[in-house]
Design a protein around this motif. Structure first.
Motif, PDB file in Angstrom:
ATOM      1  N   ILE A   2      70.279  22.790  67.986  1.00  0.00           N
ATOM      2  CA  ILE A   2      70.301  21.339  67.853  1.00  0.00           C
ATOM      3  C   ILE A   2      71.717  20.902  67.503  1.00  0.00           C
ATOM      4  CG2 ILE A   2      69.359  19.360  66.611  1.00  0.00           C
ATOM      5  CD1 ILE A   2      66.838  21.035  66.084  1.00  0.00           C
ATOM      6  N   GLY A   3      72.340  20.158  68.406  1.00  0.00           N
ATOM      7  CA  GLY A   3      73.731  19.733  68.240  1.00  0.00           C
ATOM      8  C   GLY A   3      74.651  20.623  69.044  1.00  0.00           C
ATOM      9  N   CYS A   4      75.269  20.076  70.087  1.00  0.00           N
ATOM     10  CA  CYS A   4      76.031  20.893  71.026  1.00  0.00           C
ATOM     11  C   CYS A   4      77.503  20.506  71.082  1.00  0.00           C
ATOM     12  CB  CYS A   4      75.401  20.825  72.411  1.00  0.00           C
ATOM     13  SG  CYS A   4      73.732  21.498  72.442  1.00  0.00           S
ATOM     14  N   THR A  57      72.134  14.370  71.940  1.00  0.00           N
ATOM     15  CA  THR A  57      71.900  13.015  72.446  1.00  0.00           C
ATOM     16  C   THR A  57      72.956  12.602  73.454  1.00  0.00           C
ATOM     17  OG1 THR A  57      73.132  12.075  70.572  1.00  0.00           O
ATOM     18  CG2 THR A  57      70.740  12.288  70.318  1.00  0.00           C
ATOM     19  N   ASP A  58      73.906  13.490  73.743  1.00  0.00           N
ATOM     20  CA  ASP A  58      75.016  13.207  74.642  1.00  0.00           C
ATOM     21  C   ASP A  58      74.892  14.103  75.870  1.00  0.00           C
ATOM     22  OD1 ASP A  58      77.518  13.073  75.952  1.00  0.00           O
ATOM     23  OD2 ASP A  58      78.589  12.707  74.081  1.00  0.00           O
ATOM     24  N   GLY A  64      75.430  29.066  78.493  1.00  0.00           N
ATOM     25  CA  GLY A  64      74.245  29.911  78.600  1.00  0.00           C
ATOM     26  C   GLY A  64      72.920  29.245  78.323  1.00  0.00           C
ATOM     27  N   ALA A  65      72.891  27.942  78.057  1.00  0.00           N
ATOM     28  CA  ALA A  65      71.622  27.261  77.817  1.00  0.00           C
ATOM     29  C   ALA A  65      70.760  27.315  79.077  1.00  0.00           C
ATOM     30  CB  ALA A  65      71.849  25.812  77.395  1.00  0.00           C
ATOM     31  N   THR A  66      69.496  27.695  78.912  1.00  0.00           N
ATOM     32  CA  THR A  66      68.565  27.737  80.038  1.00  0.00           C
ATOM     33  C   THR A  66      67.779  26.438  80.166  1.00  0.00           C
ATOM     34  OG1 THR A  66      66.842  28.746  78.646  1.00  0.00           O
ATOM     35  CG2 THR A  66      68.315  30.238  79.850  1.00  0.00           C
ATOM     36  N   HIS A  67      67.693  25.676  79.069  1.00  0.00           N
ATOM     37  CA  HIS A  67      66.997  24.393  79.059  1.00  0.00           C
ATOM     38  C   HIS A  67      67.840  23.411  78.244  1.00  0.00           C
ATOM     39  CE1 HIS A  67      63.852  27.392  79.680  1.00  0.00           C
ATOM     40  NE2 HIS A  67      63.032  26.446  80.123  1.00  0.00           N
ATOM     41  N   THR A  68      67.813  22.144  78.612  1.00  0.00           N
ATOM     42  CA  THR A  68      68.505  21.124  77.826  1.00  0.00           C
ATOM     43  C   THR A  68      67.539  19.980  77.527  1.00  0.00           C
ATOM     44  OG1 THR A  68      69.365  20.057  79.827  1.00  0.00           O
ATOM     45  CG2 THR A  68      70.797  21.672  78.730  1.00  0.00           C
ATOM     46  N   VAL A  69      67.739  19.366  76.353  1.00  0.00           N
ATOM     47  CA  VAL A  69      66.875  18.280  75.904  1.00  0.00           C
ATOM     48  C   VAL A  69      67.755  17.152  75.381  1.00  0.00           C
ATOM     49  CG1 VAL A  69      65.071  17.573  74.282  1.00  0.00           C
ATOM     50  CG2 VAL A  69      65.049  19.897  75.249  1.00  0.00           C
ATOM     51  N   ASN A  70      67.616  15.970  75.961  1.00  0.00           N
ATOM     52  CA  ASN A  70      68.305  14.800  75.433  1.00  0.00           C
ATOM     53  C   ASN A  70      67.390  14.164  74.388  1.00  0.00           C
ATOM     54  OD1 ASN A  70      69.395  12.176  74.961  1.00  0.00           O
ATOM     55  ND2 ASN A  70      70.514  12.324  76.897  1.00  0.00           N
ATOM     56  N   ALA A  71      67.756  14.328  73.118  1.00  0.00           N
ATOM     57  CA  ALA A  71      66.899  13.897  72.017  1.00  0.00           C
ATOM     58  C   ALA A  71      66.806  12.385  71.893  1.00  0.00           C
ATOM     59  CB  ALA A  71      67.407  14.498  70.705  1.00  0.00           C
ATOM     60  N   SER A  72      67.652  11.646  72.622  1.00  0.00           N
ATOM     61  CA  SER A  72      67.530  10.194  72.618  1.00  0.00           C
ATOM     62  C   SER A  72      66.442   9.722  73.572  1.00  0.00           C
ATOM     63  CB  SER A  72      68.870   9.549  73.003  1.00  0.00           C
ATOM     64  OG  SER A  72      69.200   9.833  74.353  1.00  0.00           O
ATOM     65  N   GLU A  73      65.956  10.644  74.404  1.00  0.00           N
ATOM     66  CA  GLU A  73      64.946  10.303  75.395  1.00  0.00           C
ATOM     67  C   GLU A  73      63.636  11.067  75.212  1.00  0.00           C
ATOM     68  OE1 GLU A  73      66.891  11.346  78.990  1.00  0.00           O
ATOM     69  OE2 GLU A  73      68.387   9.729  78.888  1.00  0.00           O
ATOM     70  N   THR A  74      63.702  12.229  74.582  1.00  0.00           N
ATOM     71  CA  THR A  74      62.550  13.128  74.493  1.00  0.00           C
ATOM     72  C   THR A  74      62.422  13.672  73.076  1.00  0.00           C
ATOM     73  OG1 THR A  74      62.948  13.796  76.785  1.00  0.00           O
ATOM     74  CG2 THR A  74      61.510  15.216  75.469  1.00  0.00           C
ATOM     75  N   ASP A  75      61.194  13.827  72.585  1.00  0.00           N
ATOM     76  CA  ASP A  75      60.965  14.449  71.278  1.00  0.00           C
ATOM     77  C   ASP A  75      61.433  15.902  71.352  1.00  0.00           C
ATOM     78  OD1 ASP A  75      59.962  15.776  69.056  1.00  0.00           O
ATOM     79  OD2 ASP A  75      58.072  14.682  69.047  1.00  0.00           O
ATOM     80  N   PRO A  76      62.480  16.274  70.596  1.00  0.00           N
ATOM     81  CA  PRO A  76      63.014  17.633  70.739  1.00  0.00           C
ATOM     82  C   PRO A  76      62.039  18.715  70.292  1.00  0.00           C
ATOM     83  CG  PRO A  76      64.081  16.476  68.935  1.00  0.00           C
ATOM     84  CD  PRO A  76      63.277  15.460  69.670  1.00  0.00           C
ATOM     85  N   HIS A  95      86.397  11.942  67.596  1.00  0.00           N
ATOM     86  CA  HIS A  95      85.451  10.873  67.272  1.00  0.00           C
ATOM     87  C   HIS A  95      84.688  10.413  68.510  1.00  0.00           C
ATOM     88  CE1 HIS A  95      85.520   9.807  63.103  1.00  0.00           C
ATOM     89  NE2 HIS A  95      86.826   9.638  63.052  1.00  0.00           N
ATOM     90  N   GLY A  96      85.373  10.359  69.641  1.00  0.00           N
ATOM     91  CA  GLY A  96      84.759   9.890  70.863  1.00  0.00           C
ATOM     92  C   GLY A  96      83.895  10.925  71.560  1.00  0.00           C
ATOM     93  N   GLY A  97      83.869  12.151  71.043  1.00  0.00           N
ATOM     94  CA  GLY A  97      83.088  13.212  71.659  1.00  0.00           C
ATOM     95  C   GLY A  97      83.643  13.682  72.982  1.00  0.00           C
ATOM     96  N   ASP A  98      84.962  13.500  73.165  1.00  0.00           N
ATOM     97  CA  ASP A  98      85.569  13.820  74.455  1.00  0.00           C
ATOM     98  C   ASP A  98      86.027  15.271  74.582  1.00  0.00           C
ATOM     99  OD1 ASP A  98      85.325  11.136  75.199  1.00  0.00           O
ATOM    100  OD2 ASP A  98      87.231  10.618  74.261  1.00  0.00           O
ATOM    101  N   VAL A  99      86.021  16.014  73.483  1.00  0.00           N
ATOM    102  CA  VAL A  99      86.575  17.366  73.507  1.00  0.00           C
ATOM    103  C   VAL A  99      85.669  18.334  72.750  1.00  0.00           C
ATOM    104  CG1 VAL A  99      88.977  16.600  73.674  1.00  0.00           C
ATOM    105  CG2 VAL A  99      87.953  16.933  71.414  1.00  0.00           C
ATOM    106  N   LEU A 100      85.707  19.592  73.168  1.00  0.00           N
ATOM    107  CA  LEU A 100      85.174  20.651  72.319  1.00  0.00           C
ATOM    108  C   LEU A 100      86.241  21.032  71.298  1.00  0.00           C
ATOM    109  CD1 LEU A 100      83.179  23.033  74.694  1.00  0.00           C
ATOM    110  CD2 LEU A 100      82.286  21.648  72.819  1.00  0.00           C
ATOM    111  N   ARG A 101      87.436  21.337  71.795  1.00  0.00           N
ATOM    112  CA  ARG A 101      88.555  21.600  70.900  1.00  0.00           C
ATOM    113  C   ARG A 101      89.861  21.163  71.551  1.00  0.00           C
ATOM    114  NH1 ARG A 101      85.853  21.919  67.064  1.00  0.00           N
ATOM    115  NH2 ARG A 101      85.853  23.479  65.410  1.00  0.00           N
TER     116      ARG A 101
END
Length: 361
Positions: A186-188, A212-213, A224-236, A350-356
Motif C-alpha cells: 500500500i503506497g507506491c 491513488t495515483d 514486478g506488481a502483478t495486480h494494481t488497485v487505484n484506492a480512490s476508485e476501488t476498496d483496496p 511534492h508533485g509526485g513527479d519522481v521516484l528519486r
C-alpha cells in the motif's frame, strides 16, 4: 587539516535550502571523510527542512549517498582511502543487548561521527541522519561506510542508503517474503516500489500494488506488481482479497504510515498473515482496532526499521544482484541533478513527479 567544500543546508523551519561553504574537519578516531559522488533526495530531508525531525538547525541535508573514502582516523580498519562505499545511518555498536543476541539490525546504540562539521563562522551543523551528504565531502563514523563493488553506478547503489533499502528490507527481511507468497503493498512511492521489487526478488507469485495515483501504479508494474488497485476508485481490502482467492495476502506492507492505510493492511491479510509498517507515522497518529480481531486473525504485526537491514550483509549482496541485472536500481533514478537544484527537487517530490532525484557530483 580541515577542508572547505560546498554543501546544502537548511537554516530555519520552512525556509528554502541554500548552497554554502561548510568546513569538514580531519577524521578523528573511528571516523572517515568521504568524497560524495551521488546523493538521493529523500522525503526525510524535506522533513528536516520542515522541522518534522527536530529543531536543531542549521541542518546539513542529504543522507542517501555513495562515494569514495578519502581519509580515515585512528583505529579504522574496515575501510581505507580509495574504497567505494555506500553510506548508512545505523552504524551498529556491536556491544548492546541486541548486537550481543546476534540481532545487530536492531542495534539500540547506533552511532555517528563525534566531531561536527561547521559553517565558516564556526556554527555547528546537524547532519541529516548523521550523514549530511548534500556536500562534496562529509564526515561520518567509519561504521557508516559499507564497501561495495566499485563497478556499480553510484547514483543507483547510493539509494540503498535509505529509501530503497527500507522497501526491499520490509519485504525480504521484516516480512520474510518467500517463494509462492502473495504480497500487497500500500503506497507506491520509492519505498513502496522497492517493497514490490523485494517481493518479486524473493519469489512472490502475486504482488498487489495499491495507490491513488495511476502514475505510481504504472511504476509499480515495472518493478514486478502483478495486480494494481487505484484506492480512490476501488476498496483496496476487497481488491486484495479478490486477487488472492478471497483470502487476503500472506504479507501486506504499509508504505504510507497512516491509520487508515494500516487498518487496510490489517484487514487485507490472510489469517495468520503478516502486516509490515514501513511508512513513518507522525506522533499524533493513533489506530484503533477491536482486540478480538487482533487475537482472532493471528499472524504478526511488525514495524520495519530501515528494512531491518544489516548494511555489511545487505549492501554488497544487493549491489551484486544489481550488477547481475536481477535488481533494477537504475529504475528508481528519475533524474540526475546538480547540488543547487535540491529545492526544485523538493517541489517535484511534492508533485509526485519522481521516484528519486539524485544529486550527482
Amino acid at each position: 587539516m580541515s577542508q572547505e567544500v560546498r554543501g546544502v543546508i537548511s537554516r530555519s523551519k520552512g525556509a528554502p535550502v541554500e548552497v554554502t561553504t561548510i568546513v569538514v574537519p580531519d577524521p578523528g578516531p573511528g571516523e572517515a571523510v568521504v568524497r560524495i559522488q551521488s546523493c538521493g533526495v529523500c522525503h526525510t530531508d524535506l522533513h528536516y527542512r520542515e522541522g518534522g525531525i527536530n529543531d536543531d538547525y542549521p541542518f546539513l541535508l542529504g543522507h542517501e549517498a555513495a562515494g569514495i573514502v578519502e581519509q580515515v582516523g585512528a583505529g579504522v580498519t574496515d575501510v581505507a582511502p580509495g574504497d567505494f562505499v555506500v553510506l548508512n545511518w545505523r552504524a551498529v555498536c556491536g556491544v548492546c543487548r541486541a548486537c550481543r543476541r546476534g540481532r545487530p539490525w536492531y542495534c539500540f546504540n547506533t552511532h555517528n561521527a563525534r566531531q561536527r562539521m561547521t559553517l565558516t563562522d564556526g556554527t555547528e551543523l546537524t547532519p541529516a541522519l548523521g550523514i549530511g551528504a548534500f556536500a562534496e565531502k562529509t564526515l561520518v563514523h567509519a561504521g557508516q561506510c559499507t564497501k561495495v563493488d566499485p563497478a556499480a553506478r553510484p547514483a543507483a547503489v547510493g539509494l540503498l542508503g535509505c529509501g530503497v533499502m527500507a522497501g526491499l528490507g520490509a519485504a525480504m527481511n521484516t516480512g520474510n517474503v518467500t517463494r509462492g507468497d502473495s504480497v500487497a503493498v500500500i503506497g507506491c512511492g520509492g519505498v513502496g516500489d522497492a517493497a514490490v521489487a523485494g517481493a518479486a526478488l524473493a519469489g512472490a507469485t502475486t504482488i498487489v500494488a495499491v495507490d491513488t495515483d495511476s502514475r505510481k501504479l504504472d511504476w509499480a508494474r515495472t518493478f514486478g506488481a502483478t495486480h494494481t488497485v487505484n484506492a480512490s476508485e476501488t476498496d483496496p481490502v476487497e481488491a486484495i482479497r479478490a486477487a488472492t482467492g478471497g483470502f487476503g495476502a500472506d504479507v501486506v506492507i504499509d508504505a504510507v504510515g497512516r491509520p487508515e492505510t494500516w487498518k487496510q493492511a490489517f484487514y487485507a491479510r490472510d489469517l495468520a498473515g503478516t502486516v509490515v509498517l514501513v511508512g513513518v507515522p507522525t506522533p499524533q497518529m493513533q489506530v484503533e482496532v477491536p482486540l478480538l480481531d487482533v487475537f482472532g486473525r493471528g499472524g504478526a504485526l511488525k514495524s520495519s526499521w530501515y528494512g531491518d537491514c544489516l548494511p555489511s550483509r545487505d549492501f554488497p549482496m544487493l549491489t551484486e544482484l544489481y550488477l547481475q541485472g536481477r535488481l533494477d536500481l537504475d529504475a528508481f533514478v528519475t533524474e540526475e541533478i546538480a547540488l543547487d537544484q535540491v529545492e526544485n527537487a523538493f517541489d517535484r517530490m511534492h508533485g509526485g513527479d519522481v521516484l528519486r532525484s539524485v544529486v550527482v557530483f
